[in-house]
Design a protein around this motif. Sequence first.
Motif, mmCIF file in Angstrom:
data_model
loop_
_atom_site.group_PDB
_atom_site.id
_atom_site.type_symbol
_atom_site.label_atom_id
_atom_site.label_comp_id
_atom_site.label_asym_id
_atom_site.label_seq_id
_atom_site.Cartn_x
_atom_site.Cartn_y
_atom_site.Cartn_z
ATOM 1 N N VAL A 9 0.837 -1.203 0.000
ATOM 2 C CA VAL A 9 0.000 0.000 0.000
ATOM 3 C C VAL A 9 0.872 1.253 0.000
ATOM 4 O O VAL A 9 0.631 2.205 -0.745
ATOM 5 C CB VAL A 9 -0.940 -0.010 1.224
ATOM 6 N N SER A 43 -4.634 -0.082 -4.304
ATOM 7 C CA SER A 43 -4.339 -0.102 -2.870
ATOM 8 C C SER A 43 -5.451 -0.783 -2.080
ATOM 9 O O SER A 43 -5.194 -1.508 -1.118
ATOM 10 C CB SER A 43 -4.152 1.327 -2.351
ATOM 11 N N ILE A 59 -6.882 3.601 2.838
ATOM 12 C CA ILE A 59 -6.311 3.913 1.529
ATOM 13 C C ILE A 59 -6.624 5.335 1.108
ATOM 14 O O ILE A 59 -5.751 6.074 0.637
ATOM 15 C CB ILE A 59 -6.856 2.932 0.468
#
Length: 456
Positions: free
Chosen positions: A289, A323, A382
Amino acid sequence: MKKISNTLGTDSISKLLVRQAVPASIGILVMSLNMIVDTIFVGRWIGPLAISAITVVIPITFFIGAIGLSVGIGGSSVLSRALGSKNESKALKVFGNQISLTFLTSGLLAALGLIFQDNLIEFFGADESFKDLALVYYRIVMYGIVMLSMCMMGNNVIRAEGKPKFAMYAMMLPAIGNIFMDYILINVFDFGMEGAAWATFISYFICFAFIVWFFIVKSELRLKWSSLKLDRKIVSEISSLSFVTLARQGTIAVLTILLNNVLITHGDALDVASYGIISRMLMFALFPVIGVNQGFMPIAGYNYGAGFYQRVRESINTSIKYSGALALFIFAVIMIFPSDIVAIFMSNNENLDAKTIADNAELMRRTPSALRWVFAATPVIIIQLIGASYFQAIGKAIPALLLSLTKQGFFLIPLILVLPQFFGVFGVWISFPIADVLSTAVTGYYLNKEVKKMIK
């Protein structure tokens, strides 16, 4: 010859994001594996209190190293936009000023850190049970902290040039070196905490040597001595954006100090060790991420500088999609296997003394549940990460600063001050998912508003 940086404005966003994010993710993976293995070696071969010692030292070294990270990210936002608008003379001046700012600031802080080491170690949460271990590690690591700061700065400049593979190598080489030296110095030569510290110092040197080699041999930025002279306008532009990252990293350092002290107040040194394990997992588990986030920034910055606003919006949407899928997978693994993850950090050697065996058993009892709570809101973070990075990439310092501070500064720190008063150590762990949800809601609102405005 076509410069690699120019492809940031021409290649497909998905292709660029993969090209930028995969090397960044691999580099972060190896770097975080380094931190994980370092903690495993220390926990297995020295003991749980050694994990506590490293946990209280990290905020100090982390903040000084973050000087380079901040100047690197902030300056690289300016540099990416300069490259996007074909202003190469400004790009060179920005890079030279990044070097000077990083060296002078981190050098001063390192000197002060060594002068006031005893006071700092106590302030950062060490108690008498592990203070001596912490001081041994701290002194040696501080000798090399300026090299770390220069590496963090240089790594972001490499990525801004559109050469993420070299940025990946800059993280991989020292991480591999540190793991190897940890094994040699701690396990083979039995140097204990000193061995762990010298292994870290050597890893800083390896990274610094590679960064210097890159800018001499491979970089498009052919630096001149005159570029190192600080320019007030450029320093102001770099600083306004660097302050975003520095404030975020500084807030993380303050948060860690607060956590260590709250955990000692409402619990004990083993709770600090629990957080030491969890903090390593936060870095390790979220590596893909963070990699996507780092890959996103130069793409957004370059295309914004070039005026390609549809490509900017596409880079945001693609980054959130990639992500989000990764975050869901990470969430599932943490929820299903928390005990197996924590067990990796524990020694199963039957020859350990009774106290260490008891400490290990207690740490195994406490940490899995805490790990689950800290990661409970992973799928939603995210938007917060991409949103804050977007404003920084396009040069809007104030929104970037405020959004970067939403989780740690505006929500998590107050929650950690309040909830443990009612729920003890459990209040610390549940503060994390609450802060994640609140900060994501705020960032999502402002990101959506800004993107609509940009497209219009």
